[in-house]
Design a protein around this motif. Structure first.
Motif, PDB file in Angstrom:
ATOM      1  N   UNK A 148       0.835  -1.201   0.000  1.00 29.08           N
ATOM      2  CA  UNK A 148       0.000   0.000   0.000  1.00 29.08           C
ATOM      3  C   UNK A 148       0.874   1.257   0.000  1.00 29.08           C
ATOM      4  N   UNK A 149       1.979   1.226   0.736  1.00 33.75           N
ATOM      5  CA  UNK A 149       2.916   2.355   0.712  1.00 33.75           C
ATOM      6  C   UNK A 149       3.418   2.604  -0.706  1.00 33.75           C
ATOM      7  N   UNK A 150       3.773   1.526  -1.394  1.00 34.61           N
ATOM      8  CA  UNK A 150       4.232   1.669  -2.784  1.00 34.61           C
ATOM      9  C   UNK A 150       3.099   2.206  -3.665  1.00 34.61           C
ATOM     10  N   UNK A 151       1.898   1.641  -3.499  1.00 32.08           N
ATOM     11  CA  UNK A 151       0.740   2.081  -4.294  1.00 32.08           C
ATOM     12  C   UNK A 151       0.468   3.573  -4.106  1.00 32.08           C
ATOM     13  N   UNK A 152       0.556   4.038  -2.853  1.00 31.95           N
ATOM     14  CA  UNK A 152       0.245   5.434  -2.540  1.00 31.95           C
ATOM     15  C   UNK A 152       1.453   6.360  -2.666  1.00 31.95           C
ATOM     16  N   UNK A 153       2.555   5.846  -3.191  1.00 32.67           N
ATOM     17  CA  UNK A 153       3.725   6.678  -3.461  1.00 32.67           C
ATOM     18  C   UNK A 153       4.441   7.195  -2.226  1.00 32.67           C
ATOM     19  N   UNK A 154       4.355   6.449  -1.133  1.00 38.69           N
ATOM     20  CA  UNK A 154       5.011   6.834   0.125  1.00 38.69           C
ATOM     21  C   UNK A 154       4.605   8.243   0.569  1.00 38.69           C
ATOM     22  N   UNK A 155       3.331   8.580   0.340  1.00 40.16           N
ATOM     23  CA  UNK A 155       2.816   9.901   0.715  1.00 40.16           C
ATOM     24  C   UNK A 155       1.501   9.736   1.449  1.00 40.16           C
ATOM     25  N   UNK A 156       1.198  10.703   2.291  1.00 36.75           N
ATOM     26  CA  UNK A 156      -0.081  10.746   3.001  1.00 36.75           C
ATOM     27  C   UNK A 156      -1.181  11.057   1.987  1.00 36.75           C
ATOM     28  N   UNK A 157      -2.036  10.084   1.720  1.00 32.03           N
ATOM     29  CA  UNK A 157      -3.121  10.281   0.754  1.00 32.03           C
ATOM     30  C   UNK A 157      -4.320  10.994   1.373  1.00 32.03           C
ATOM     31  N   UNK A 158      -4.393  11.016   2.698  1.00 27.98           N
ATOM     32  CA  UNK A 158      -5.503  11.688   3.373  1.00 27.98           C
ATOM     33  C   UNK A 158      -5.392  13.199   3.196  1.00 27.98           C
ATOM     34  N   UNK A 159      -4.180  13.687   2.997  1.00 28.97           N
ATOM     35  CA  UNK A 159      -3.961  15.125   2.800  1.00 28.97           C
ATOM     36  C   UNK A 159      -4.813  15.649   1.649  1.00 28.97           C
ATOM     37  N   UNK A 160      -5.058  14.819   0.644  1.00 30.73           N
ATOM     38  CA  UNK A 160      -5.867  15.245  -0.499  1.00 30.73           C
ATOM     39  C   UNK A 160      -7.322  15.504  -0.101  1.00 30.73           C
ATOM     40  N   UNK A 161      -7.813  14.784   0.910  1.00 26.30           N
ATOM     41  CA  UNK A 161      -9.193  14.937   1.358  1.00 26.30           C
ATOM     42  C   UNK A 161      -9.336  15.898   2.536  1.00 26.30           C
ATOM     43  N   UNK A 162      -8.219  16.138   3.251  1.00 27.84           N
ATOM     44  CA  UNK A 162      -8.238  17.024   4.420  1.00 27.84           C
ATOM     45  C   UNK A 162      -7.061  17.996   4.292  1.00 27.84           C
ATOM     46  N   UNK A 163      -7.111  18.896   3.300  1.00 33.20           N
ATOM     47  CA  UNK A 163      -5.966  19.782   3.067  1.00 33.20           C
ATOM     48  C   UNK A 163      -5.751  20.829   4.154  1.00 33.20           C
ATOM     49  N   UNK A 164      -6.768  21.090   4.957  1.00 35.05           N
ATOM     50  CA  UNK A 164      -6.634  22.116   5.995  1.00 35.05           C
ATOM     51  C   UNK A 164      -5.810  21.656   7.196  1.00 35.05           C
ATOM     52  N   UNK A 165      -5.495  20.364   7.251  1.00 35.33           N
ATOM     53  CA  UNK A 165      -4.685  19.827   8.351  1.00 35.33           C
ATOM     54  C   UNK A 165      -3.287  19.540   7.803  1.00 35.33           C
ATOM     55  N   UNK A 166      -2.245  20.071   8.431  1.00 35.28           N
ATOM     56  CA  UNK A 166      -0.887  19.816   7.941  1.00 35.28           C
ATOM     57  C   UNK A 166      -0.423  18.393   8.267  1.00 35.28           C
ATOM     58  N   UNK A 167       0.364  17.846   7.386  1.00 35.36           N
ATOM     59  CA  UNK A 167       0.956  16.522   7.632  1.00 35.36           C
ATOM     60  C   UNK A 167       2.083  16.658   8.651  1.00 35.36           C
ATOM     61  N   UNK A 168       2.186  15.673   9.534  1.00 35.93           N
ATOM     62  CA  UNK A 168       3.348  15.589  10.409  1.00 35.93           C
ATOM     63  C   UNK A 168       3.492  14.173  10.935  1.00 35.93           C
ATOM     64  N   UNK A 169       4.689  13.859  11.322  1.00 37.48           N
ATOM     65  CA  UNK A 169       5.072  12.575  11.910  1.00 37.48           C
ATOM     66  C   UNK A 169       5.105  11.474  10.843  1.00 37.48           C
ATOM     67  N   UNK A 170       5.221  10.261  11.297  1.00 35.37           N
ATOM     68  CA  UNK A 170       5.431   9.122  10.397  1.00 35.37           C
ATOM     69  C   UNK A 170       4.152   8.727   9.656  1.00 35.37           C
ATOM     70  N   UNK A 171       4.308   7.883   8.642  1.00 41.74           N
ATOM     71  CA  UNK A 171       3.180   7.365   7.877  1.00 41.74           C
ATOM     72  C   UNK A 171       2.693   6.068   8.504  1.00 41.74           C
ATOM     73  N   UNK A 172       1.395   5.837   8.380  1.00 45.49           N
ATOM     74  CA  UNK A 172       0.786   4.618   8.905  1.00 45.49           C
ATOM     75  C   UNK A 172      -0.368   4.226   7.993  1.00 45.49           C
TER      76      UNK A 172
END
Length: 123
Positions: A28-52
């Protein structure tokens, strides 16, 4: 007095499921490009910390933790937002109920596993 055997902290079945989850999360990490995909749906919240891995249909609602279709990559910041804003998360498609997504349930995993065992009988 006979000494009792201690209860293992984790069952063998759960240990095996967690191992499978680790393998699925890597995919899934590879599929999602090692990026937080939730950021696309919740852009008003900044990304921080590790991926899960975030389950759209949580385990407590009957969701599978080993089905890649039920997992989206999220940073801890967005994961916290999802769980502190469940109604808004549901509206944005980040949380589901069992009746909305039966294909993401653990029961579906069991039927897939049974079908794969049946297929193994033919080969």
């Amino acid at each position: 007095m006979k000494q009792r055997k201690s209860i293992p902290p984790m069952s063998a079945a759960r240990r095996a499921e967690n191992k499978t989850r680790g393998e699925v999360l890597f995919g899934v990490l590879m599929r999602d490009g090692y990026k937080c995909k939730v950021r696309e749906l919740v852009p008003e919240v900044p990304c921080f910390d590790r991926l899960t891995g975030h389950e759209l249909l949580p385990r407590g609602r009957g969701g599978s933790i080993t089905n890649p279709a039920n997992i989206v990559i999220s940073c801890i910041g967005h994961q916290n937002w999802i769980h502190t804003h469940p109604e808004e998360s549901h509206r944005r498609g980040l949380l589901k109920h069992a009746w909305e997504a039966p294909e993401l349930s653990r029961e579906n995993d069991k039927s897939l596993a049974a079908a794969s065992l049946e297929m193994d009988d033919f080969f």
